[in-house]
Design a protein around this motif. Structure first.
Motif, PDB file in Angstrom:
ATOM      1  N   THR A   1       0.840  -1.197   0.000  1.00 55.24           N
ATOM      2  CA  THR A   1       0.000   0.000   0.000  1.00 55.24           C
ATOM      3  C   THR A   1       0.877   1.249   0.000  1.00 55.24           C
ATOM      4  N   HIS A   2       0.287   2.330  -0.499  1.00 54.65           N
ATOM      5  CA  HIS A   2       0.926   3.646  -0.397  1.00 54.65           C
ATOM      6  C   HIS A   2      -0.144   4.686  -0.132  1.00 54.65           C
ATOM      7  N   PHE A   3       0.109   5.500   0.890  1.00 49.30           N
ATOM      8  CA  PHE A   3      -0.745   6.639   1.193  1.00 49.30           C
ATOM      9  C   PHE A   3       0.165   7.850   1.308  1.00 49.30           C
ATOM     10  N   GLY A   4       0.024   8.819   0.378  1.00 48.66           N
ATOM     11  CA  GLY A   4       0.879   9.988   0.481  1.00 48.66           C
ATOM     12  C   GLY A   4       1.164  10.641  -0.849  1.00 48.66           C
ATOM     13  N   HIS A   5       2.319  11.295  -0.929  1.00 44.50           N
ATOM     14  CA  HIS A   5       2.674  12.053  -2.129  1.00 44.50           C
ATOM     15  C   HIS A   5       3.812  11.379  -2.876  1.00 44.50           C
ATOM     16  N   ARG A   6       3.781  11.569  -4.195  1.00 50.73           N
ATOM     17  CA  ARG A   6       4.746  10.924  -5.068  1.00 50.73           C
ATOM     18  C   ARG A   6       5.898  11.858  -5.436  1.00 50.73           C
ATOM     19  N   CYS A   7       5.668  13.153  -5.410  1.00 54.77           N
ATOM     20  CA  CYS A   7       6.667  14.134  -5.830  1.00 54.77           C
ATOM     21  C   CYS A   7       7.544  14.541  -4.641  1.00 54.77           C
ATOM     22  N   GLY A   8       8.287  15.645  -4.813  1.00 52.45           N
ATOM     23  CA  GLY A   8       9.286  16.009  -3.828  1.00 52.45           C
ATOM     24  C   GLY A   8       8.763  16.658  -2.561  1.00 52.45           C
ATOM     25  N   TYR A   9       7.659  17.378  -2.641  1.00 48.77           N
ATOM     26  CA  TYR A   9       7.112  18.068  -1.469  1.00 48.77           C
ATOM     27  C   TYR A   9       5.701  18.526  -1.793  1.00 48.77           C
ATOM     28  N   ILE A  10       4.930  18.799  -0.758  1.00 52.31           N
ATOM     29  CA  ILE A  10       3.564  19.287  -0.937  1.00 52.31           C
ATOM     30  C   ILE A  10       3.242  20.340   0.112  1.00 52.31           C
ATOM     31  N   ASP A  11       2.190  21.106  -0.156  1.00 57.23           N
ATOM     32  CA  ASP A  11       1.632  22.016   0.836  1.00 57.23           C
ATOM     33  C   ASP A  11       1.086  21.186   1.993  1.00 57.23           C
ATOM     34  N   TYR A  12       1.294  21.664   3.217  1.00 57.12           N
ATOM     35  CA  TYR A  12       0.956  20.872   4.411  1.00 57.12           C
ATOM     36  C   TYR A  12      -0.549  20.763   4.656  1.00 57.12           C
ATOM     37  N   TYR A  13      -1.322  21.634   4.015  1.00 59.78           N
ATOM     38  CA  TYR A  13      -2.775  21.607   4.198  1.00 59.78           C
ATOM     39  C   TYR A  13      -3.533  21.297   2.916  1.00 59.78           C
ATOM     40  N   GLU A  14      -3.036  21.776   1.793  1.00 62.45           N
ATOM     41  CA  GLU A  14      -3.736  21.596   0.527  1.00 62.45           C
ATOM     42  C   GLU A  14      -3.176  20.454  -0.311  1.00 62.45           C
ATOM     43  N   TYR A  15      -1.980  19.941   0.042  1.00 64.15           N
ATOM     44  CA  TYR A  15      -1.355  18.785  -0.621  1.00 64.15           C
ATOM     45  C   TYR A  15      -1.044  19.046  -2.095  1.00 64.15           C
ATOM     46  N   THR A  16      -0.862  20.322  -2.432  1.00 67.14           N
ATOM     47  CA  THR A  16      -0.504  20.675  -3.805  1.00 67.14           C
ATOM     48  C   THR A  16       1.009  20.826  -3.914  1.00 67.14           C
ATOM     49  N   SER A  17       1.504  20.623  -5.142  1.00 63.28           N
ATOM     50  CA  SER A  17       2.919  20.844  -5.437  1.00 63.28           C
ATOM     51  C   SER A  17       2.996  21.793  -6.624  1.00 63.28           C
ATOM     52  N   GLU A  18       3.848  22.828  -6.491  1.00 64.41           N
ATOM     53  CA  GLU A  18       3.938  23.854  -7.526  1.00 64.41           C
ATOM     54  C   GLU A  18       5.349  23.899  -8.108  1.00 64.41           C
ATOM     55  N   GLU A  19       5.435  24.034  -9.430  1.00 59.57           N
ATOM     56  CA  GLU A  19       6.709  24.197 -10.123  1.00 59.57           C
ATOM     57  C   GLU A  19       6.623  25.383 -11.081  1.00 59.57           C
ATOM     58  N   THR A  20       7.794  25.961 -11.370  1.00 63.27           N
ATOM     59  CA  THR A  20       7.862  27.035 -12.353  1.00 63.27           C
ATOM     60  C   THR A  20       8.318  26.458 -13.680  1.00 63.27           C
ATOM     61  N   TRP A  21       7.446  26.538 -14.673  1.00 69.72           N
ATOM     62  CA  TRP A  21       7.742  26.069 -16.020  1.00 69.72           C
ATOM     63  C   TRP A  21       7.954  27.280 -16.929  1.00 69.72           C
ATOM     64  N   PRO A  22       8.436  27.084 -18.131  1.00 74.38           N
ATOM     65  CA  PRO A  22       8.593  28.204 -19.068  1.00 74.38           C
ATOM     66  C   PRO A  22       7.290  28.960 -19.312  1.00 74.38           C
ATOM     67  N   ILE A  23       6.168  28.275 -19.171  1.00 74.38           N
ATOM     68  CA  ILE A  23       4.882  28.934 -19.389  1.00 74.38           C
ATOM     69  C   ILE A  23       4.384  29.650 -18.136  1.00 74.38           C
ATOM     70  N   GLY A  24       5.112  29.490 -17.015  1.00 70.27           N
ATOM     71  CA  GLY A  24       4.698  30.092 -15.756  1.00 70.27           C
ATOM     72  C   GLY A  24       4.586  29.042 -14.664  1.00 70.27           C
ATOM     73  N   ASP A  25       4.001  29.411 -13.537  1.00 69.64           N
ATOM     74  CA  ASP A  25       3.825  28.473 -12.428  1.00 69.64           C
ATOM     75  C   ASP A  25       2.682  27.508 -12.724  1.00 69.64           C
ATOM     76  N   VAL A  26       2.943  26.232 -12.478  1.00 70.08           N
ATOM     77  CA  VAL A  26       1.908  25.207 -12.634  1.00 70.08           C
ATOM     78  C   VAL A  26       1.801  24.442 -11.320  1.00 70.08           C
ATOM     79  N   ALA A  27       0.598  24.057 -10.966  1.00 73.26           N
ATOM     80  CA  ALA A  27       0.382  23.386  -9.688  1.00 73.26           C
ATOM     81  C   ALA A  27      -0.710  22.343  -9.820  1.00 73.26           C
ATOM     82  N   GLY A  28      -0.637  21.343  -8.958  1.00 72.06           N
ATOM     83  CA  GLY A  28      -1.659  20.309  -8.939  1.00 72.06           C
ATOM     84  C   GLY A  28      -1.631  19.546  -7.639  1.00 72.06           C
ATOM     85  N   LEU A  29      -2.692  18.839  -7.364  1.00 69.14           N
ATOM     86  CA  LEU A  29      -2.780  17.993  -6.179  1.00 69.14           C
ATOM     87  C   LEU A  29      -1.861  16.795  -6.345  1.00 69.14           C
ATOM     88  N   ASP A  30      -1.133  16.453  -5.287  1.00 72.33           N
ATOM     89  CA  ASP A  30      -0.281  15.266  -5.297  1.00 72.33           C
ATOM     90  C   ASP A  30      -0.529  14.491  -4.012  1.00 72.33           C
TER      91      ASP A  30
END
Length: 546
Positions: free
Chosen positions: A148-177
């Motif tokens: 089983t796995h319960f948690g996030h797959r990427c490097g870090y998340i927001d402690y309350y919203e569980y989102t992870s944000e990165e800066t891409w050439p098109i701007g900041d992109v974010a999603g739930l992880d």
């Protein structure tokens, strides 16, 4: 009574099945707890009077504090090494950590720790961070040996919203992880450290004891969150840290407090389940803390030199301990031998009565730790062909070559170590902790004199100089330090001991030939964009192209 040949065969098979079942159930349980970006000076058993970590400390005092525990200087490489028993550069996993839009992962040809333990009959669970591949389904934890796995797959998340944000050439992109196995978790709504603690306790409570348990709890804490809110902790916990002078460090201290509480909750759950006395607990940080720069979390590696992202001691010499009730009777609560993250695979396998695999870099250190004898580990490497530096540790010495970012290689953390007033009572904090009461329940008579490990662990540097040696590839400048006598890496000895430089350079050059070249991070594969996947970070190579 006459037994046919078939009856005898069935009887033998039944006896064998019982023996295998007994062997499985008698193997020790393993709980591995990983802190994220936690610095050397962020636990109180290393001497800090600013941040109290009583539950972690008591495991060190009643188990074994690993005083020269090393890892890679970044999260993806360190986790790759821990799970495989191989240095990251031998896997192509060295250097800058995996980004959310990158199609790269721990090679599928590698067998990893949960798979080894699953072969031995273990129930295997991961709570928290993965960060060794998520672009394809086959890279995910439940395809790599975890039940089983319960948690996030990427490097870090927001402690309350569980989102992870990165800066891409098109701007900041974010999603739930945030996932439960393969399913996106939209319903959870608590502080993530508490969520991970509750999930770990639930797994322990519901564990079926016919099989031994392997539980990894890889916390998000105390890694920074997204750029807009890098430090996050419940307000009531922050208010308890008013003795911490730095406002930012105060929030960080509360984040560490929640992490320490989680450790206490997990240990208590093991006691209540009745399996603590047959459990091995390991606690480690994945790499050093980030006092400044990108993704800073106001962690402190003081007085060690350098930060996460660097091969100096502050980046790679980190918090580590191992606990079992048997170790509490060994008489020694501190072990000064070298250990690296690659050594967990063979060491834990030997600890549970299995033979370590061949052809790995890891060394079985179980007997060395339990008998308090010299380490069988001598060589430690940190190779990053992406950033362009390399280091080797052998014996008392450490050699660094290449190019290291100056801002990652200085002594930092002293300026945020201030305390208002006298700070909390260390003795009272220990006595009021969860693990203190648990130790009494299993007849471990902890006394304050057992905190002598704290004095042994404290690193004192006579002088922290501004005139520091940095390697320089263009000018063929290398740095040599005696890290036993000079753990803060202040005095370059390369001109004094040219013969040692020659020997270590030759050995490092040999190791460099094993390096699998690192591909340049690809930050923004358009197929990974969260907007294309209901605003989640998910596998995208398996999915039909949008």
């Amino acid at each position: 009574m006459y037994f046919s040949r078939l009856h005898w065969l069935l009887l033998i098979l039944n006896i064998s099945a019982i023996a295998i079942s007994d062997a499985k159930s008698n193997r020790p349980n393993i709980v591995l707890i990983i802190a994220d970006d936690m610095g050397w000076n962020d636990v109180s058993f290393h001497g800090s009077d600013q941040i109290m970590t009583p539950n972690i400390d008591l495991l060190a005092y009643s188990g074994v504090a690993l005083e020269r525990y090393y890892t890679h200087c970044v999260c993806t490489p360190s986790r790759s090494a821990l799970y495989t028993g191989k240095f990251a550069h031998a896997l192509g996993m060295q250097g800058y950590p995996l980004t959310n839009g990158e199609d790269r992962a721990l090679p599928l040809t590698e067998k990893i720790l949960p798979q080894y333990l699953k072969d031995l009959g273990y129930a295997t669970h991961l709570v928290g961070k993965w960060h060794v591949g998520h672009s394809r389904n086959e890279y995910l934890p439940t395809f790599r040996g975890f039940d089983t796995h319960f948690g996030h797959r990427c490097g870090y998340i927001d402690y309350y919203e569980y989102t992870s944000e990165e800066t891409w050439p098109i701007g900041d992109v974010a999603g739930l992880d945030f996932y439960r196995n393969m399913t996106v978790d939209w319903e959870s709504n608590k502080y993530v450290t508490d969520l991970y603690s509750e999930e770990a306790v639930s797994i322990i409570k519901n564990h079926k004891e016919a099989n031994p348990l392997f539980l990894t709890v890889a916390h998000n804490a105390p890694h920074s969150g997204n750029a807009g809110a890098p430090l996050q902790a419940p307000a009531e916990e922050v208010r308890k840290m008013r003795h911490v002078e730095s406002p930012e460090r105060r929030i960080f201290a509360a984040m560490v407090k929640k992490l320490d509480d989680s450790v206490g909750d997990i240990v208590k759950a093991l006691l209540e389940k009745g399996i603590l006395e047959n459990t091995i607990i390991a606690f480690v940080s994945d790499n050093g803390g980030m006092t400044s720069g990108s993704y800073l979390n106001y962690a402190s590696n003081w007085p060690l030199r350098g930060l996460k992202m660097s091969p100096f001691e502050g980046g790679i010499r980190v918090n580590g301990l191992i606990w079992s009730k048997n170790l509490s009777n060994s008489g020694s609560h501190s072990w000064s031998g070298y250990m690296h993250a690659v050594d967990w695979v063979p060491t834990l396998l030997k600890a549970v009565g299995a033979e370590p695999p061949p052809n790995i870099d890891g060394v079985d250190l179980w007997e060395s730790i339990t008998a308090n004898t010299n380490s069988k580990r001598d060589l430690i490497f940190e190779i990053d062909d992406y950033s362009g530096f390399a280091s080797i540790i052998s014996g008392d010495y450490k050699l660094l070559t290449g190019k290291i970012e100056y801002s990652f290689g200085t002594h930092q953390g002293q300026s945020i170590s201030g305390i208002i007033g006298s700070g909390p009572s260390y003795k009272d904090t220990l006595i009021k902790s969860t693990v203190y009461s648990v130790l009494k329940e299993i007849d471990i008579d902890f006394k304050m004199k057992d905190t002598k490990v704290r004095d042994q662990s404290k690193i004192n540097c006579s002088k922290v100089s501004d005139d520091l040696c940095f390697p320089d590839k263009e000018n063929e400048k290398i740095c040599l330090f005696n890290i036993k006598e000079d753990p803060c890496e202040t005095q370059d000895l390369s001109a004094t001991y040219p013969h040692i430089v020659k020997i270590m350079k030759e050995r490092l050059q040999k190791e460099l030939q094993r390096t699998i070249p690192r591909t340049i991070p690809y930050y923004s594969d358009p197929r990974a964009a969260p907007a294309l996947h209901n605003f989640t970070w998910t596998t995208w190579i398996n999915n039909p192209e949008p």
